[in-house]
Motif scaffolding. Structure first.
Motif, PDB file in Angstrom:
ATOM      1  N   ALA A 136       0.826  -1.207   0.000  1.00  0.00           N
ATOM      2  CA  ALA A 136       0.000   0.000   0.000  1.00  0.00           C
ATOM      3  C   ALA A 136       0.860   1.257   0.000  1.00  0.00           C
ATOM      4  O   ALA A 136       0.565   2.231  -0.717  1.00  0.00           O
ATOM      5  CB  ALA A 136      -0.931   0.000   1.219  1.00  0.00           C
ATOM      6  N   VAL A 137       1.926   1.252   0.784  1.00  0.00           N
ATOM      7  CA  VAL A 137       2.816   2.411   0.837  1.00  0.00           C
ATOM      8  C   VAL A 137       3.397   2.697  -0.543  1.00  0.00           C
ATOM      9  O   VAL A 137       3.438   3.847  -1.001  1.00  0.00           O
ATOM     10  CB  VAL A 137       3.942   2.184   1.869  1.00  0.00           C
ATOM     11  CG1 VAL A 137       4.965   3.309   1.801  1.00  0.00           C
ATOM     12  CG2 VAL A 137       3.363   2.082   3.275  1.00  0.00           C
ATOM     13  N   MET A 138       3.827   1.650  -1.235  1.00  0.00           N
ATOM     14  CA  MET A 138       4.403   1.841  -2.563  1.00  0.00           C
ATOM     15  C   MET A 138       3.360   2.306  -3.571  1.00  0.00           C
ATOM     16  O   MET A 138       3.623   3.190  -4.394  1.00  0.00           O
ATOM     17  CB  MET A 138       5.073   0.547  -3.031  1.00  0.00           C
ATOM     18  CG  MET A 138       6.416   0.302  -2.381  1.00  0.00           C
ATOM     19  SD  MET A 138       7.290  -1.145  -3.047  1.00  0.00           S
ATOM     20  CE  MET A 138       6.585  -2.439  -2.038  1.00  0.00           C
ATOM     21  N   ALA A 139       2.167   1.718  -3.528  1.00  0.00           N
ATOM     22  CA  ALA A 139       1.115   2.105  -4.466  1.00  0.00           C
ATOM     23  C   ALA A 139       0.723   3.561  -4.284  1.00  0.00           C
ATOM     24  O   ALA A 139       0.548   4.305  -5.260  1.00  0.00           O
ATOM     25  CB  ALA A 139      -0.104   1.203  -4.288  1.00  0.00           C
ATOM     26  N   LEU A 140       0.608   4.006  -3.036  1.00  0.00           N
ATOM     27  CA  LEU A 140       0.197   5.382  -2.764  1.00  0.00           C
ATOM     28  C   LEU A 140       1.325   6.371  -3.047  1.00  0.00           C
ATOM     29  O   LEU A 140       1.092   7.459  -3.585  1.00  0.00           O
ATOM     30  CB  LEU A 140      -0.269   5.504  -1.313  1.00  0.00           C
ATOM     31  CG  LEU A 140      -1.511   4.696  -0.934  1.00  0.00           C
ATOM     32  CD1 LEU A 140      -1.866   4.914   0.530  1.00  0.00           C
ATOM     33  CD2 LEU A 140      -2.701   5.049  -1.815  1.00  0.00           C
ATOM     34  N   THR A 141       2.538   6.004  -2.694  1.00  0.00           N
ATOM     35  CA  THR A 141       3.677   6.898  -2.917  1.00  0.00           C
ATOM     36  C   THR A 141       3.922   7.105  -4.412  1.00  0.00           C
ATOM     37  O   THR A 141       4.160   8.233  -4.863  1.00  0.00           O
ATOM     38  CB  THR A 141       4.946   6.334  -2.258  1.00  0.00           C
ATOM     39  OG1 THR A 141       4.713   6.171  -0.852  1.00  0.00           O
ATOM     40  CG2 THR A 141       6.117   7.272  -2.455  1.00  0.00           C
ATOM     41  N   ALA A 142       3.878   6.026  -5.169  1.00  0.00           N
ATOM     42  CA  ALA A 142       4.154   6.105  -6.611  1.00  0.00           C
ATOM     43  C   ALA A 142       2.919   6.497  -7.414  1.00  0.00           C
ATOM     44  O   ALA A 142       3.040   6.880  -8.589  1.00  0.00           O
ATOM     45  CB  ALA A 142       4.687   4.769  -7.111  1.00  0.00           C
ATOM     46  N   GLY A 143       1.736   6.404  -6.806  1.00  0.00           N
ATOM     47  CA  GLY A 143       0.510   6.729  -7.526  1.00  0.00           C
ATOM     48  C   GLY A 143       0.235   5.782  -8.675  1.00  0.00           C
ATOM     49  O   GLY A 143      -0.155   6.202  -9.766  1.00  0.00           O
ATOM     50  N   VAL A 144       0.414   4.475  -8.430  1.00  0.00           N
ATOM     51  CA  VAL A 144       0.245   3.483  -9.497  1.00  0.00           C
ATOM     52  C   VAL A 144      -0.886   2.525  -9.153  1.00  0.00           C
ATOM     53  O   VAL A 144      -1.226   2.326  -7.983  1.00  0.00           O
ATOM     54  CB  VAL A 144       1.547   2.684  -9.719  1.00  0.00           C
ATOM     55  CG1 VAL A 144       2.686   3.622 -10.099  1.00  0.00           C
ATOM     56  CG2 VAL A 144       1.915   1.873  -8.480  1.00  0.00           C
ATOM     57  N   PRO A 145      -1.479   1.891 -10.172  1.00  0.00           N
ATOM     58  CA  PRO A 145      -2.528   0.904  -9.911  1.00  0.00           C
ATOM     59  C   PRO A 145      -1.948  -0.396  -9.382  1.00  0.00           C
ATOM     60  O   PRO A 145      -0.765  -0.699  -9.604  1.00  0.00           O
ATOM     61  CB  PRO A 145      -3.170   0.706 -11.288  1.00  0.00           C
ATOM     62  CG  PRO A 145      -2.067   1.010 -12.251  1.00  0.00           C
ATOM     63  CD  PRO A 145      -1.267   2.109 -11.616  1.00  0.00           C
ATOM     64  N   VAL A 146      -2.792  -1.158  -8.704  1.00  0.00           N
ATOM     65  CA  VAL A 146      -2.414  -2.474  -8.206  1.00  0.00           C
ATOM     66  C   VAL A 146      -3.301  -3.510  -8.890  1.00  0.00           C
ATOM     67  O   VAL A 146      -4.532  -3.434  -8.804  1.00  0.00           O
ATOM     68  CB  VAL A 146      -2.573  -2.579  -6.676  1.00  0.00           C
ATOM     69  CG1 VAL A 146      -2.214  -3.985  -6.201  1.00  0.00           C
ATOM     70  CG2 VAL A 146      -1.713  -1.540  -5.971  1.00  0.00           C
ATOM     71  N   VAL A 147      -2.671  -4.457  -9.565  1.00  0.00           N
ATOM     72  CA  VAL A 147      -3.419  -5.531 -10.226  1.00  0.00           C
ATOM     73  C   VAL A 147      -3.357  -6.772  -9.336  1.00  0.00           C
ATOM     74  O   VAL A 147      -2.272  -7.338  -9.133  1.00  0.00           O
ATOM     75  CB  VAL A 147      -2.824  -5.854 -11.610  1.00  0.00           C
ATOM     76  CG1 VAL A 147      -3.584  -7.009 -12.261  1.00  0.00           C
ATOM     77  CG2 VAL A 147      -2.854  -4.620 -12.505  1.00  0.00           C
TER      78      VAL A 147
END
Length: 239
Positions: A136-147
């Motif tokens: 979650a930290v990486m997805a929110l920091t980078a602003g990328v989707p999670v598949v």
């Protein structure tokens, strides 16, 4: 170069022939740009079967032990993972977790696919365990989707401790990308990253159909090992 050679010439065709993977939802994986593929982790085979079915290259955060094993087998394993571009991660302590996040963000900054197993370790019994919040930290920091991704059948072909996998068909199922842009800038909020992680794990659960355990896999493994220790140390005598 080595990655492409393994995927398209040496290892990939063999894996497709032996395990005949059913691929579902591949259209959900972005054709370009950074994204996280978050999957369940049932088998050592997961590291090879998921990349084989993807059109794009994927880089996994792999546990450091794969790079430090003893003997010839350990050196060969380390050489393979390095050549395939996988990143060793020390899973002990908070600083190790921050280092893993930095490495993952570096992959995403290059507009690549990052593979993560949010459980943090392989499931030892085929169940799905509570996810760690690094995804979650990486997805929110980078602003990328999670598949979300579900590996189905890989536990049966190669459960923990089995070196040579059984030859059976497996399924690799991808879900629709999860967009967490509504939480932009809140990667430091504990409640937010927990909620995002739980949403990711729910989607993996929905895709995989596994039984869910609301506890970390590593904690459950340690507790079960401790419970079994007296039996191993003092085996019952035969009469």
């Amino acid at each position: 170069m080595f990655y492409q050679l393994m995927k398209y010439v040496l290892l990939g065709p063999l894996l497709r022939l032996l395990f005949r993977p059913r691929i579902e939802g591949l259209e959900h994986v972005p054709e370009e740009g950074a994204a996280i593929i978050a999957g369940n982790h049932l088998s050592f085979s997961d590291h090879f079967l998921m990349p084989v079915v993807l059109d794009r290259r994927i880089t996994f955060l792999a546990k450091q032990e794969y790079f430090t094993g003893p003997g010839v087998r350990g050196r060969l394993t380390a050489a393979f993972f390095r050549a395939a571009g996988q990143i060793p991660v020390d899973r002990s302590g908070k600083e190790a977790g921050r280092a893993a996040i930095r490495e993952g963000l570096g992959v995403l900054a290059r507009d690549e696919l990052l593979g993560i197993y949010p459980e943090g370790t392989r499931s030892h019994d085929g169940r799905l365990y509570k996810g760690k919040v690094g995804v979650a930290v990486m997805a929110l920091t980078a602003g990328v989707p999670v598949v979300p991704c579900a590996m189905i059948g890989t536990f049966e072909i190669q459960p923990p401790g089995k070196v040579v996998p059984r030859i059976r068909r497996v399924t690799i199922r991808f879900g629709a990308p999860l967009d967490f842009s509504r939480f932009a800038g809140q990667e430091g909020e504990r409640a937010v990253v927990r909620a995002v992680t739980d949403e990711i794990m729910y989607e993996i659960l929905r895709l995989s159909g596994q039984e869910y355990v609301d506890a970390y896999a590593a904690v459950v493994k340690a507790a079960e090992a401790a419970d079994d220790a007296p039996a191993r140390k003092f085996p019952r005598r035969r009469r």
